[in-house]
Design an enzyme around this catalytic site. Structure first.
Site, PDB file in Angstrom:
ATOM      1  N   VAL A 111      97.760  86.279  -2.354  1.00 37.00           N
ATOM      2  CA  VAL A 111      96.759  85.840  -1.377  1.00 37.00           C
ATOM      3  C   VAL A 111      95.396  86.479  -1.667  1.00 37.00           C
ATOM      4  CG1 VAL A 111      96.137  85.773   1.067  1.00 37.00           C
ATOM      5  CG2 VAL A 111      98.500  85.372   0.376  1.00 37.00           C
TER       6      VAL A 111
ATOM      7  N   LYS B 151     101.984  87.725   9.029  1.00 33.17           N
ATOM      8  CA  LYS B 151     102.664  87.297  10.265  1.00 33.17           C
ATOM      9  C   LYS B 151     103.663  88.333  10.777  1.00 33.17           C
ATOM     10  CE  LYS B 151     104.925  84.722   6.885  1.00 33.17           C
ATOM     11  NZ  LYS B 151     103.884  84.582   5.906  1.00 33.17           N
TER      12      LYS B 151
ATOM     13  N   GLU C 108      94.379  82.746  11.087  1.00 34.74           N
ATOM     14  CA  GLU C 108      94.763  81.368  10.744  1.00 34.74           C
ATOM     15  C   GLU C 108      95.795  81.345   9.613  1.00 34.74           C
ATOM     16  OE1 GLU C 108      95.463  78.082  11.172  1.00 34.74           O
ATOM     17  OE2 GLU C 108      93.458  77.896  11.998  1.00 34.74           O
TER      18      GLU C 108
ATOM     19  N   LYS D  14     106.599  83.276  12.936  1.00 30.67           N
ATOM     20  CA  LYS D  14     105.587  82.239  13.199  1.00 30.67           C
ATOM     21  C   LYS D  14     105.795  81.622  14.578  1.00 30.67           C
ATOM     22  CE  LYS D  14     105.333  81.428   8.266  1.00 30.67           C
ATOM     23  NZ  LYS D  14     105.943  80.644   7.176  1.00 30.67           N
TER      24      LYS D  14
END
Lengths: 419, 419
Positions: B12, B101, B123, B199
Site C-alpha cells: 500500500v 482495518k 476510506e 470491515k
C-alpha cells in the site's frame, strides 16, 4: 437552529419535508442543531395540509421566498429551470441544494462554475439514492477515470426490461409504463435519451474534471427498437440497455447516449426495471459499479436531505473552481470504433446479399454474424453484426445500399459494447 | 506545500508513493498546493531505490519519523497495529490516513472516538477502491439503514468462485490461491472470516451510527464447505458466498459473518473472483449495491490518496463524535430466523430418516428440501433445507440426533438468504 426553505412541493419537495420531520431528532444529533423549515414556495397551496405545513410558512411568490432569511435553500421545482432564483440565492450567501439535472447540465458554468459554486449541492440530480456525486468528490478523487458508463434513466430501463421478456412492441410497453407511473404523459425527455444525457454531462464533468458540454453530445433514444432486436439479443447472450458513455482518448473524450447490446456477463447487464447503475473504470481502482433506485420520491429526497446535512455540517463542494467552466477537451465525441448490430430490409432477389456484403467489404467492414429471414412484399429482413468499425464508414456503406435501391426504409443500427 | 509522511513501504505504501508521483500536477490543481513527501519510515530500506525515494527521507525509527513536522501521516504498516503512533500523531495535530482495518475495528473508541477522531481518514480500510466509507459520511447520511450485506474478503470470494466451478476441494483451491498471490501463506485471517468481520464492524458502525463491537460478533469462515455443497447450489439456482451481515431489529442489531446460500438472482450473486461488494438497504433509498476490487496495491492506494486529498482540502470526518464510543445497541446479534441448509451423515438403516424428521418436526422446524444419497460404510449423505427457523431450535434438534446415535460426525449447517 438551521433555517431551511423549500422551493416546490411536488414529489421531491414533499419527500424532503417528510424525511426532515420523521428523523428530526437523529438529524439534530448529526449536525448539532435543529433543522427548521422556515418557508415553502409553490405555485399552488393544495399540499400544505397533507404535508402538515403551517400556512404561515407558505408563499407563492419567488420574491417573498427569497427575502426570508435562511441558511439552506432547497430547489425542488425541476423542469423549467429557476436558474435566476438559484443564482440570486447563492449570491445572497444561501447554500443551495438541488435535484434539477436539466438546470445544472445546461447552466453549469453559471452555477457550479460561479464564485459561489462551492455552496451548490446536487447529489440528488443524478441517480436518486445512489451516492455517486459525493463519490466523485471524495473516494474517487485520486483516480484518473478512463470510462464512465451509465444506465441513467429508469423509465427507459423499465421499458427495455419489459421488452426483453419478449413479444411486445415499444408502444405497448410505453403505454403500460405510463399507466404504472414509470413514464410521464409526455415521455420525450426520457425515451429520447435527453434526461440520461443531462446526467452524463454532470457526472462526466465530475469524473473527468473537465466540463462536458450538453449541446455537443450525440443523443439517441430507444424508440427505434423492435421485438426482433430483443429476440436476437436473447438468442445471442446479450441484453439491450440505453447506455450513456464517456471515455477518455488522450486529450479527447468520447461521449454519447445510445441504445446498445451488452454481453450478458457485463456487470451492467443485470440492472433491471426502473433501476439506475453507474460503471466507472478508474486508472487505479479498476472497475467499479454503483447500483440502485434512480428516481422516486424517497430515494431522490434522501439525496436532497443528505446534502442538507452536509451543508449543515459546513461541508463545501470543492470541484466548482476546477471544472464546469469552458470545456477543455480538444474534442467531445472523439471517433471511437464499435462493433455494430444492423437490421435492414433488403430486396429478396438473387445477388442482393452479395451486393450488400460488397458495400461492407470494400470499406474493410468485417462482418461477424449474418441472418436473413424471408418477409412479405418481396423483402427480406437481414440482421448483420460487424467487427469494430468506424460509424462514418458504416453510414457510407448503408447510404450506398440505399442509393442503389437494395435496401428499403431506414436501416436500424445499434452499437455493441464489450466488457 | 503540504507535507506528507508515510509509515510503511509495503504494497500500500509503495502504491501511494507511485500515485502521488504520477499525478502530482493534477493533485496540485485539485488541492491548490503541492503535495510533498517529507519522510518515510520502514523497518527495512530495500525498496527506496525501486520507489525512487531519496535516502535522506528515510528512517527506521518511529521517534524520528514522528518528530518530522508534517501535515498528513499515512499509516500503511497494517497488521500489527501501530496504535500508539497513530494516537500520538493525532495528538500532535497531524491528520492521519490509514488502511488498517484491524487497528480501527479493534480500537475504534480510542481512535475515531477520541477528540481527534475527525482528523482520522480511513476510506482505504474497507473494500479497496470502492468509495463506501465516504458514501456513509455523505450521500447516505439521511438514511436509516436497515440492512448491510458485504462480500468483504477477496480471498474467500476467489476461493468460493473457483469451488463453484465444480469438483475441487477447499484445500486444492486454497493452494492455487496461495500460488497466485490471492491468499497469504497463513490464510487464517481471511478464510476464518476475521478480516471480513473487521470491515463489518467499521462499516456497520458507520451505517447504523452506533459502535459495532468486534468482540461480540459471531464469525464463521469457509473451511467447512465441500464440493457437494456447491453441487447442490448449482442444481438449485443458488450460489455460496461469505457474507457479513448487519440488520436492524428495533433497538437490537443482528450482526454476523457466515458462509451462506444466495438465490442466483440476488444482486450479490454475480460478484465473482477477488471482488468485493456492499449491499445497503436504506429506509429511503431502497436497495443499493457497490461493487469493485476490494484489495490490491493500486485500488487500496487510490483510496489512501483520495483521503490525502480530502484532508488537504480541509475536510474533516464528522462521525467521530457520534459513534465509535460505547456500543448503544441493546443487543448485538439479535436472534434472527433463517432458512438453513444442512448436510449430515446418518446411519443407513430403516426408520432413521423418520427419526431425523421427527427431531425437526417436534420443534416446529419445517423442512423444505430433502435428498439422500447412499454412501459407503453404512452411512447415508443427507441434505435438508428448512423453512425459516431459529438457530437455537435447530442446534437442539441436531444435538438430539447426535445423542441418539443416528448421525455420525458434525453436521454442516449454512444459512440461506432471501432477496
Amino acid at each position: 437552529m438551521l433555517k431551511v426553505g423549500i422551493l416546490g412541493l411536488g414529489t421531491v419537495g414533499g419527500g424532503v419535508i417528510k424525511i426532515l420531520r420523521e428523523r428530526s431528532r437523529d438529524f439534530k444529533n448529526i449536525v448539532g442543531e435543529e433543522i427548521q423549515l422556515v418557508k415553502v414556495m409553490s405555485r399552488r397551496d393544495h399540499r400544505l395540509a397533507e404535508l402538515g405545513i403551517d400556512r404561515s410558512l407558505y408563499t407563492d411568490s419567488f420574491e417573498e421566498f427569497l427575502n426570508e432569511p435562511m441558511d439552506i435553500l432547497v430547489e425542488a421545482i425541476g423542469g423549467e429551470a429557476p436558474a435566476d432564483v438559484v443564482k440570486r440565492a447563492l449570491e445572497k450567501g444561501y447554500k443551495v441544494v438541488t435535484a434539477n439535472k436539466a438546470l445544472l447540465a445546461t447552466q453549469s458554468d453559471e452555477l457550479m462554475g460561479s464564485e459561489y459554486g462551492e455552496a451548490l449541492f446536487f447529489e440528488a440530480s443524478c441517480c436518486g439514492g445512489i451516492p455517486i456525486v459525493s463519490s466523485f468528490e471524495e473516494g474517487l478523487m485520486s483516480n484518473k477515470i478512463e470510462q464512465l458508463l451509465g444506465i441513467f434513466n429508469g423509465t427507459c430501463n423499465y421499458i427495455l426490461t419489459e421488452m426483453s421478456k419478449g413479444g411486445v412492441s415499444f408502444d405497448e410497453v410505453l403505454k403500460v409504463a405510463q399507466e404504472l407511473g414509470y413514464a410521464e404523459a409526455d415521455p420525450t425527455f426520457d425515451i429520447e435519451g435527453i434526461d440520461a444525457t443531462h446526467k452524463l454531462c454532470l457526472l462526466g464533468s465530475l469524473a473527468f474534471r473537465e466540463k462536458v458540454d450538453f449541446s455537443k453530445i450525440p443523443v439517441e433514444g430507444i424508440t427505434g427498437l423492435n421485438p426482433e432486436d430483443f429476440a436476437w439479443a436473447a438468442e445471442n447472450d446479450h441484453v439491450i440497455k440505453l447506455i450513456s458513455m464517456a471515455e477518455r482518448h488522450g486529450s479527447e473524450l468520447f461521449a454519447a447516449t445510445f441504445p446498445c447490446l451488452l454481453p450478458s456477463n457485463h456487470p451492467m447487464a443485470h440492472v433491471n426495471g426502473a433501476n439506475n447503475a453507474v460503471f466507472v473504470r478508474g486508472e487505479y481502482t479498476g472497475d467499479l459499479m454503483f447500483y440502485g433506485a434512480g428516481a422516486g420520491e424517497l430515494p431522490t429526497a434522501s439525496a436532497v436531505v443528505s446534502d442538507i446535512l452536509a451543508a449543515a455540517q459546513g461541508k463545501v463542494r470543492h470541484w466548482s473552481h476546477h471544472i464546469f467552466r469552458e470545456p477543455t477537451f480538444a474534442k467531445l465525441s472523439a471517433e471511437k470504433p464499435f462493433s455494430y448490430y444492423l437490421r435492414l430490409k433488403a430486396k429478396d432477389e438473387a445477388g442482393v446479399l452479395a451486393k450488400l456484403c460488397d458495400s461492407f467489404g470494400k470499406r474493410d467492414i468485417s462482418l461477424c454474424f449474418v441472418h436473413q429471414n424471408p418477409a412479405p412484399q418481396g423483402l427480406a429482413d437481414i440482421i448483420f453484426t460487424t467487427h469494430p468499425t468506424s460509424s462514418a464508414e458504416l453510414m457510407e456503406a448503408l447510404n450506398e445500399m440505399a442509393e442503389q435501391g437494395w435496401v428499403s426504409g431506414k436501416p436500424f443500427m445499434m452499437r455493441m459494447l464489450e466488457i
